[in-house]
Write a protein that holds these residues in place. Sequence first.
Motif, PDB file in Angstrom:
ATOM      1  N   CYS A 126      -3.536   4.134  -2.840  1.00  0.00           N
ATOM      2  CA  CYS A 126      -3.237   4.425  -2.160  1.00  0.00           C
ATOM      3  C   CYS A 126      -2.591   2.734  -1.316  1.00  0.00           C
ATOM      4  O   CYS A 126      -1.637   2.535  -0.959  1.00  0.00           O
ATOM      5  CB  CYS A 126      -2.866   4.610  -1.040  1.00  0.00           C
ATOM      6  SG  CYS A 126      -1.488   5.339   0.522  1.00  0.00           S
TER       7      CYS A 126
ATOM      8  N   GLU B 222       6.148   1.979   3.279  1.00  0.00           N
ATOM      9  CA  GLU B 222       4.812   2.134   3.254  1.00  0.00           C
ATOM     10  C   GLU B 222       4.790   3.928   2.891  1.00  0.00           C
ATOM     11  O   GLU B 222       5.381   4.782   3.522  1.00  0.00           O
ATOM     12  CB  GLU B 222       3.639   2.298   4.692  1.00  0.00           C
ATOM     13  CG  GLU B 222       3.820   3.203   5.663  1.00  0.00           C
ATOM     14  CD  GLU B 222       4.640   2.822   6.718  1.00  0.00           C
ATOM     15  OE1 GLU B 222       5.086   1.549   6.507  1.00  0.00           O
ATOM     16  OE2 GLU B 222       5.585   3.132   7.432  1.00  0.00           O
ATOM     17  N   ILE B 223       3.375   3.937   2.889  1.00  0.00           N
ATOM     18  CA  ILE B 223       3.721   5.749   1.670  1.00  0.00           C
ATOM     19  C   ILE B 223       2.177   6.749   2.314  1.00  0.00           C
ATOM     20  O   ILE B 223       0.579   5.941   2.631  1.00  0.00           O
ATOM     21  CB  ILE B 223       3.602   5.396  -0.182  1.00  0.00           C
ATOM     22  CG1 ILE B 223       2.014   4.936   0.121  1.00  0.00           C
ATOM     23  CG2 ILE B 223       4.294   4.453  -0.718  1.00  0.00           C
ATOM     24  CD1 ILE B 223       1.718   4.980  -1.773  1.00  0.00           C
TER      25      ILE B 223
ATOM     26  N   LEU C  75      11.959   3.780  -7.228  1.00  0.00           N
ATOM     27  CA  LEU C  75      10.526   4.747  -7.033  1.00  0.00           C
ATOM     28  C   LEU C  75      10.388   5.453  -7.678  1.00  0.00           C
ATOM     29  O   LEU C  75       9.094   5.596  -7.847  1.00  0.00           O
ATOM     30  CB  LEU C  75      10.945   5.386  -5.719  1.00  0.00           C
ATOM     31  CG  LEU C  75      11.007   4.952  -4.174  1.00  0.00           C
ATOM     32  CD1 LEU C  75      11.520   5.163  -2.833  1.00  0.00           C
ATOM     33  CD2 LEU C  75      10.324   3.588  -3.750  1.00  0.00           C
TER      34      LEU C  75
ATOM     35  N   TRP D  70       4.222  -2.310  -1.546  1.00  0.00           N
ATOM     36  CA  TRP D  70       5.869  -2.285  -0.614  1.00  0.00           C
ATOM     37  C   TRP D  70       6.113  -3.128   0.945  1.00  0.00           C
ATOM     38  O   TRP D  70       7.463  -3.256   1.167  1.00  0.00           O
ATOM     39  CB  TRP D  70       5.657  -0.673  -0.517  1.00  0.00           C
ATOM     40  CG  TRP D  70       6.393  -0.206  -2.223  1.00  0.00           C
ATOM     41  CD1 TRP D  70       5.254   1.229  -2.168  1.00  0.00           C
ATOM     42  CD2 TRP D  70       6.853  -0.290  -2.686  1.00  0.00           C
ATOM     43  NE1 TRP D  70       5.949   2.028  -3.280  1.00  0.00           N
ATOM     44  CE2 TRP D  70       6.969   1.188  -4.137  1.00  0.00           C
ATOM     45  CE3 TRP D  70       8.187  -0.828  -3.627  1.00  0.00           C
ATOM     46  CZ2 TRP D  70       7.680   1.373  -4.963  1.00  0.00           C
ATOM     47  CZ3 TRP D  70       8.771  -0.796  -4.387  1.00  0.00           C
ATOM     48  CH2 TRP D  70       8.566  -0.131  -5.326  1.00  0.00           C
TER      49      TRP D  70
ATOM     50  N   VAL E  55       3.213  11.709  -2.969  1.00  0.00           N
ATOM     51  CA  VAL E  55       2.923  10.331  -2.324  1.00  0.00           C
ATOM     52  C   VAL E  55       5.043  11.057  -1.769  1.00  0.00           C
ATOM     53  O   VAL E  55       5.680  11.333  -2.168  1.00  0.00           O
ATOM     54  CB  VAL E  55       3.872   9.231  -3.490  1.00  0.00           C
ATOM     55  CG1 VAL E  55       4.416   8.253  -2.555  1.00  0.00           C
ATOM     56  CG2 VAL E  55       3.196   8.892  -4.296  1.00  0.00           C
TER      57      VAL E  55
ATOM     58  N   ASN F 228       1.004   0.394  -0.755  1.00  0.00           N
ATOM     59  CA  ASN F 228       0.854  -0.144   0.988  1.00  0.00           C
ATOM     60  C   ASN F 228       1.436  -1.168   0.434  1.00  0.00           C
ATOM     61  O   ASN F 228       2.834  -2.283   0.962  1.00  0.00           O
ATOM     62  CB  ASN F 228      -0.025   0.888   1.120  1.00  0.00           C
ATOM     63  CG  ASN F 228       0.737   1.468   1.812  1.00  0.00           C
ATOM     64  OD1 ASN F 228       2.133   2.545   1.588  1.00  0.00           O
ATOM     65  ND2 ASN F 228      -0.147   2.837   2.822  1.00  0.00           N
TER      66      ASN F 228
ATOM     67  N   HIS G  83       6.835   8.483   1.009  1.00  0.00           N
ATOM     68  CA  HIS G  83       7.067   7.111   1.239  1.00  0.00           C
ATOM     69  C   HIS G  83       8.425   7.387   2.316  1.00  0.00           C
ATOM     70  O   HIS G  83       9.710   7.605   2.079  1.00  0.00           O
ATOM     71  CB  HIS G  83       8.450   6.407   0.148  1.00  0.00           C
ATOM     72  CG  HIS G  83       8.406   5.120  -0.173  1.00  0.00           C
ATOM     73  ND1 HIS G  83       7.765   4.211  -1.665  1.00  0.00           N
ATOM     74  CD2 HIS G  83       8.008   4.280   0.833  1.00  0.00           C
ATOM     75  CE1 HIS G  83       7.603   3.081  -0.713  1.00  0.00           C
ATOM     76  NE2 HIS G  83       8.442   3.193  -0.232  1.00  0.00           N
ATOM     77  N   ARG G  84       7.877   6.247   3.500  1.00  0.00           N
ATOM     78  CA  ARG G  84       8.440   6.210   4.534  1.00  0.00           C
ATOM     79  C   ARG G  84       8.743   4.989   4.563  1.00  0.00           C
ATOM     80  O   ARG G  84       8.490   4.329   4.012  1.00  0.00           O
ATOM     81  CB  ARG G  84       8.113   6.599   5.929  1.00  0.00           C
ATOM     82  CG  ARG G  84       6.710   6.273   6.384  1.00  0.00           C
ATOM     83  CD  ARG G  84       6.082   7.105   6.906  1.00  0.00           C
ATOM     84  NE  ARG G  84       6.402   9.064   7.943  1.00  0.00           N
ATOM     85  CZ  ARG G  84       5.332   9.420   6.709  1.00  0.00           C
ATOM     86  NH1 ARG G  84       4.839   8.845   6.185  1.00  0.00           N
ATOM     87  NH2 ARG G  84       5.343  10.862   6.608  1.00  0.00           N
TER      88      ARG G  84
ATOM     89  N   TYR H 292       6.461   4.736  -9.542  1.00  0.00           N
ATOM     90  CA  TYR H 292       5.334   5.915  -9.350  1.00  0.00           C
ATOM     91  C   TYR H 292       5.107   5.799 -10.806  1.00  0.00           C
ATOM     92  O   TYR H 292       3.733   6.466 -10.863  1.00  0.00           O
ATOM     93  CB  TYR H 292       6.121   7.103  -8.705  1.00  0.00           C
ATOM     94  CG  TYR H 292       5.598   6.100  -7.467  1.00  0.00           C
ATOM     95  CD1 TYR H 292       3.919   5.790  -6.594  1.00  0.00           C
ATOM     96  CD2 TYR H 292       6.069   5.539  -6.339  1.00  0.00           C
ATOM     97  CE1 TYR H 292       4.411   5.383  -5.039  1.00  0.00           C
ATOM     98  CE2 TYR H 292       6.588   5.078  -5.020  1.00  0.00           C
ATOM     99  CZ  TYR H 292       6.037   4.865  -4.835  1.00  0.00           C
ATOM    100  OH  TYR H 292       5.225   4.853  -3.409  1.00  0.00           O
TER     101      TYR H 292
ATOM    102  N   LEU I  95      12.314   2.730   3.845  1.00  0.00           N
ATOM    103  CA  LEU I  95      13.125   2.220   3.487  1.00  0.00           C
ATOM    104  C   LEU I  95      13.841   1.568   3.898  1.00  0.00           C
ATOM    105  O   LEU I  95      14.166   2.102   4.855  1.00  0.00           O
ATOM    106  CB  LEU I  95      13.158   2.583   2.614  1.00  0.00           C
ATOM    107  CG  LEU I  95      12.076   3.532   1.166  1.00  0.00           C
ATOM    108  CD1 LEU I  95      12.191   4.922   0.726  1.00  0.00           C
ATOM    109  CD2 LEU I  95      11.326   2.045   0.501  1.00  0.00           C
TER     110      LEU I  95
END
Length: 153
Positions: free
Chosen positions: A68, A82-83, A119, A75, A94, A72, A96-97, A123, A99
Motif C-alpha cells: 500500500c 491515494e489508495i 487503473l 500515485w 483497492v 501510494n 482509489h480516491r 493494478y 484522482l
Amino acid sequence: MKLHAFPSSRSEGEQSGAGGLALFAMMAAAEVCEGAPAAQSQAFFSAIGRRMATLEPLEGVSDAAVLCARINGFWQDLGWGEIELTVGDDAIVVHHRNLPKALTSDQQDSWNTMLLGLLQGAYDAWFRVLGSGPALHTAGHWQGDIVELRHGR
C-alpha cells in the motif's frame, strides 16, 4: 525505466507544460473513446496502465502495508491521489480516491473511462508480478469520486 528517471516538479514560476499535457491526455482519451469500440478503448487504456505499473516495480513485496505504501508513493508522486487496500479471503480490494478531474466539460465521460482503464491495467500488472494466477482478474468501477478495484475470482 523507473519513475524517478523523469524530471521532478519545477520550481514556482517555471513552466512545465503540465496543463498542456493534461489537455492533450483529455483530448486523446476523447478521441480513443469516440473512435473505437468500448472493448478496444478499455484494452488500450489498460495497456497504458500496465506500462505505468512497470515504473514502480513491486517484485518481492510480501507485506500488504508495504504494498500500500509503495503504490501510494507512486500515485502521490504523479498527483493521482491515494489508495486504501484490503486483503480479503476472495479478493484484494483497492479504493482509489482523489484522482485528477477532467479539465473541461466531458460529456462522453471519456476521462473517467480512461482513468478506470489505466487503473485496472496498473493494478492487474502489479498483482500479477506478485504471483496472481491466470484465474484471477481485476475489475473496477466508479463509486462517486472513488474507483473501487477488485482483484480476485
